[in-house]
Every structure is written in C-alpha cells, then in structure tokens.
Write an enzyme that holds these catalytic residues in place. Structure first.
Site, PDB file in Angstrom:
ATOM      1  N   SER A 139       0.853  -1.192   0.000  1.00  0.00           N
ATOM      2  CA  SER A 139       0.000   0.000   0.000  1.00  0.00           C
ATOM      3  C   SER A 139       0.884   1.236   0.000  1.00  0.00           C
ATOM      4  O   SER A 139       2.068   1.158   0.360  1.00  0.00           O
ATOM      5  CB  SER A 139      -0.885   0.006   1.263  1.00  0.00           C
ATOM      6  OG  SER A 139      -1.504   1.266   1.476  1.00  0.00           O
ATOM      7  N   TYR A 152      -2.000  -0.634  10.400  1.00  0.00           N
ATOM      8  CA  TYR A 152      -2.030  -0.916   8.958  1.00  0.00           C
ATOM      9  C   TYR A 152      -0.726  -0.479   8.298  1.00  0.00           C
ATOM     10  O   TYR A 152      -0.132  -1.229   7.518  1.00  0.00           O
ATOM     11  CB  TYR A 152      -3.224  -0.198   8.329  1.00  0.00           C
ATOM     12  CG  TYR A 152      -3.414  -0.494   6.863  1.00  0.00           C
ATOM     13  CD1 TYR A 152      -3.985  -1.692   6.443  1.00  0.00           C
ATOM     14  CD2 TYR A 152      -3.042   0.427   5.889  1.00  0.00           C
ATOM     15  CE1 TYR A 152      -4.168  -1.971   5.102  1.00  0.00           C
ATOM     16  CE2 TYR A 152      -3.217   0.158   4.543  1.00  0.00           C
ATOM     17  CZ  TYR A 152      -3.783  -1.038   4.148  1.00  0.00           C
ATOM     18  OH  TYR A 152      -3.955  -1.306   2.815  1.00  0.00           O
TER      19      TYR A 152
END
Length: 260
Positions: A139, A152
């Site tokens: 990501s 995350y």
C-alpha cells in the site's frame, strides 16, 4: 504479456482485486489457484472466470494452512510459477494510543505474517521450476506514515521489507519478487471504510482521498490487476526488489492549493 502456460497462486482471491488479478492472468493464458478464507466467494469467482481454476480455503496467518495451500495448488496444477500475495485487511482510523493490541495483532497477522508465510512456502515450489515471480500487494501506507492507521501502516512497511529481502536472497534462484503499493482502490474495503466514517461523523473517505490525488479518482481493481499481470510476466524479466506506486500521483508530492 507472457504468462501463457504458467500457474499462479493468488491469496485474497475472493476480494475484488484478487478476482481481477485472477481474470487478468487467465486471459493471458495462465492457470490459477485461488486462495482465501471465504471458500464460497472463491467458488463463485471460479465459476465466473471459467477454465480450470482451483479453490483453496486458506488462512494466510496460519503456517500450516499456508503450507498446505501451496502444496495443494502445486499438486492440482502440477507446478507453480507465480505467487500473488494479495490477502489483506484494514481497520477504521484510530489514534495510535487508542488501538487495542488485539486489533494490532490481527492486522499484523494477515498483512505481515501472511506475506512472510506466503514467501516462505512459495519458495521451494518456484525453485523446483527453475524460477518464477512473486508480487506482494502492499500500500502507499507501506512507504509513509498516516495518522490513524498505525497498525495498517506498520504491517504494510513490513510487507515491503519482506519483498525486498526475498528479492535479494532469491535472485540467484531466478525468482523475482516485487511489491505494488496502491493508493485508494474502489473496492468493498474502501466502501466499508466510507460507511464507517459517515456513521462516525468524520471526514468523507472518498472526498478526502480524491482531494489529494492528482488524477482525481480512485483506481479500479482492473487497473491494479493489469499491472500485476505485467510484473508476473516474462516482459518484466529484469524487475525484482522494486516497489511500484499505483496511486494516481498521490505520493509524488503535495498538490498546489490553487490552479496555476
């Protein structure tokens, strides 16, 4: 893009990005083994894409499950040439000091441990074929910090580091490992975060996201999948250890406030 005759194992294949990757690889002539905890979702996707796709129920955070999945996929298709470690989860934005350990551990288990286990158990299968290609889905948060996304971001930084390390160690075995780092993708995960933000009365996820993307839109799952197909193909034969941004220019720099 040369993937014809190859066999790919895709984790997180019941999600929209995983399903799109499976379709792209099959359109290129590859065979696919689909892995996910959601076995019913896998069967639905396999029925939709046709071919001889196989479905494998898998918890990527569990070593035995990951090991057996790789073995079953190799046995079903006779070989493995490609791994796409795409499984991942997220959570609503929460200040770091308010993140509970259970949530942190769950995100790290899937997004970081899952990548580690996937790499570890794919290696011998690809080595038996004399080489192959692995793509890890990380990501943009794997390349920066982001307020409210401590767990995350930590997990995606780990995914990037694992990819680079594997690329260095396995180049001698003709195994390429690359990492894609998408920005927001228009999927069910993003839509769920949008709904949670609206219910919490916080900033609109899509409006906020689009406002910092020069291309002024989220990516589609197909756009991500087409890039994965390229990276797994022989056309990308000299690419390994790289991190590729698929973010519409979001991390290129801060946007101007006014038109110029």
């Amino acid at each position: 893009m040369l993937v014809a005759g190859k066999v790919a194992l895709i984790t997180g294949a019941a999600g929209e990005i995983g399903a799109a990757i499976a379709r792209q690889l099959m359109e290129g002539g590859a065979r696919v083994a689909l892995a996910d905890k959601n076995i019913e979702g896998l069967r639905e996707i396999a029925g939709g894409i046709g071919g001889d796709a196989t479905c494998h129920e898998c918890d990527v955070s569990d070593e035995q499950s990951m090991k057996l999945t790789v073995e079953a996929a190799e046995m079903a298709h006779g070989r493995l040439d490609i791994g796409v470690l795409n499984a991942g989860i997220s959570a609503p934005r929460t200040p770091l000091e308010e993140v509970d350990v259970t949530t942190y551990d769950r995100i790290m288990a899937v997004n970081a441990r899952g990548v580690f286990l996937g790499l570890k158990h794919l290696f011998p299968a690809l080595k038996r074929q004399g080489g192959g290609s692995i793509v890890v889905t990380a990501s943009t948060e794997g390349l920066r910090g982001n307020a409210g996304l401590a767990a995350y971001a930590a997990s995606k930084h780990a995914a990037v580091a694992l990819s680079k390390t594997a690329a260095i160690e396995w180049a001698q075995h003709n195994i390429r490992v690359n990492c894609i780092n998408p920005g927001p993708v228009d999927t069910a995960m993003i839509r769920a975060l949008e709904q949670a933000s609206r219910q919490a009365g916080t900033a609109d996820v899509r409006e906020r996201g689009v406002s910092i993307i020069p291309m002024k839109r989220f990516a589609t799952a197909e756009e991500i999948a087409k890039f994965v197909r390229f990276l797994t193909s022989d056309d990308a034969s000299y690419s390994t250890g790289a991190t590729y941004l698929l973010d519409g220019g979001m991390l290129a720099g801060k946007m101007a406030l006014d038109k110029f």
